[in-house]
Design an enzyme around this catalytic site. Structure first.
Site, PDB file in Angstrom:
ATOM      1  N   GLU A 176       0.811  -1.219   0.000  1.00 16.10           N
ATOM      2  CA  GLU A 176       0.000   0.000   0.000  1.00 16.10           C
ATOM      3  C   GLU A 176       0.844   1.270   0.000  1.00 16.10           C
ATOM      4  OE1 GLU A 176      -3.103   0.332  -0.369  1.00 16.10           O
ATOM      5  OE2 GLU A 176      -3.984  -1.628   0.049  1.00 16.10           O
ATOM      6  N   GLU A 223       7.392 -22.012   7.459  1.00 13.23           N
ATOM      7  CA  GLU A 223       7.754 -21.153   8.596  1.00 13.23           C
ATOM      8  C   GLU A 223       8.708 -21.834   9.566  1.00 13.23           C
ATOM      9  OE1 GLU A 223       4.592 -21.555  12.096  1.00 13.23           O
ATOM     10  OE2 GLU A 223       3.666 -20.850  10.240  1.00 13.23           O
TER      11      GLU A 223
END
Length: 306
Positions: A84, A115
């Protein structure tokens, strides 16, 4: 190995223990009441968030970059915040970057096993050429994600600044960081579903970090996003409204000034307020580190001296 019961985000919530037996409206009310706790958890660490913003903005001002590192929901939130920044504040694509365990494909399809490898966190930052000028923000609701621990550990070795965003106190990711932003949201409505309160708190913190940093870098005038990149019709209209609001000019004047400033709202505002050319506006903004307010103050002082 730490038992799940010892992790704050994995504990069972007594307030939602019978959520499967209540009406739909009561179900939603339970979730909503828990969501309020996320905001309170963030409020409790505001002083540390402010320190993190000053740390990040200082590094970015001096040529550094900001990296968000996480897995699953935490990783996606980091990528979202990073994505953004360019359209909202006209930042380069490399200034704020989001790294997620498992790579870009993990944004759309869960790759939970990715992960568990600390070395992958190090590798992803190594591939980005991490330096001591950069800042690494590690996101992990549990505070124990190996990928994030590996990234933060490597960042410290490189001399980069490190920040943790987690929801479990005294966590390994917190121990790897210069600043530990631990929002203690408590047990989730659905046990272990950290995309809920923990995710909400992480998103709120990310909003503060990126927005606060951009304000400190001069990309906001008042509460106007004066560095918005007008890449579509909606954003072109927004840029016009911003210029009109900041300068008090007419729509036609805003359109004309934006045409002269190559669509950039910030110099257009300075041009209109100081009645100067685009080139002079850019020169003055550069001298003021990009801050419109400083540019106007300097011009006012110069006028007073004359």
């Amino acid at each position: 190995m730490i038992e799940l019961a010892a992790i704050a985000t994995e504990q069972r919530n007594p307030r939602s223990r019978h959520i499967d037996q209540v009406s739909t409206e009561e179900m939603v009310r339970i979730i909503n009441r828990e969501d309020h706790l996320a905001a309170s958890a963030v409020e409790a660490i505001i002083p540390d968030i402010a320190k993190a913003i000053d740390l990040i903005s200082g590094h970015l001002h001096d040529g550094g970059r900001l990296f968000y590192v996480g897995s699953g929901t935490s990783g996606r939130l980091g990528v979202l915040d990073a994505a953004e920044c360019p359209p909202t504040y006209s930042t380069g694509p490399d200034l704020v970057q989001g790294l997620i365990a498992g790579g870009e494909s993990a944004m759309f399809r869960a790759r939970e096993g990715a992960e568990d490898d600390e070395s992958l966190g190090k590798k992803d930052l190594l591939d980005k050429g991490l330096t001591e000028k950069d800042v690494v923000v590690g996101l992990s609701a549990s505070g124990r994600t190996p990928y994030v621990i590996g990234a933060l550990t490597f960042a410290r070795q490189r001399g980069a600044a490190t920040i943790a965003i987690d929801c479990s106190p005294h966590s390994p990711v917190g121990a790897c960081s210069d600043i530990d932003l631990c929002a203690m949201t408590g047990p989730e409505v659905i046990t272990g579903s950290t995309r809920m309160k923990a995710g909400t708190a992480q998103k709120m913190i990310l909003n503060m970090l990126s927005t606060g940093t951009m304000i400190r870098l001069g990309k906001v005038y008042g509460n106007l996003m004066v560095d918005v990149k007008a890449t579509n019709h909606k954003l072109e209209e927004r840029a016009r409204r911003i210029v009109m609001t900041a300068s008090g000019c007419s729509r036609d004047e805003a359109i004309r000034a934006l045409g002269q400033s190559k669509g950039q709202a910030k110099p257009a505002i300075v041009m209109l307020l100081l009645h100067i050319s685009y080139e002079e506006a850019q020169k003055r903004l550069q001298a003021a580190d990009g801050f419109i307010s400083r540019t106007l103050t300097t011009a006012s002082t110069e006028k007073g001296i004359r």
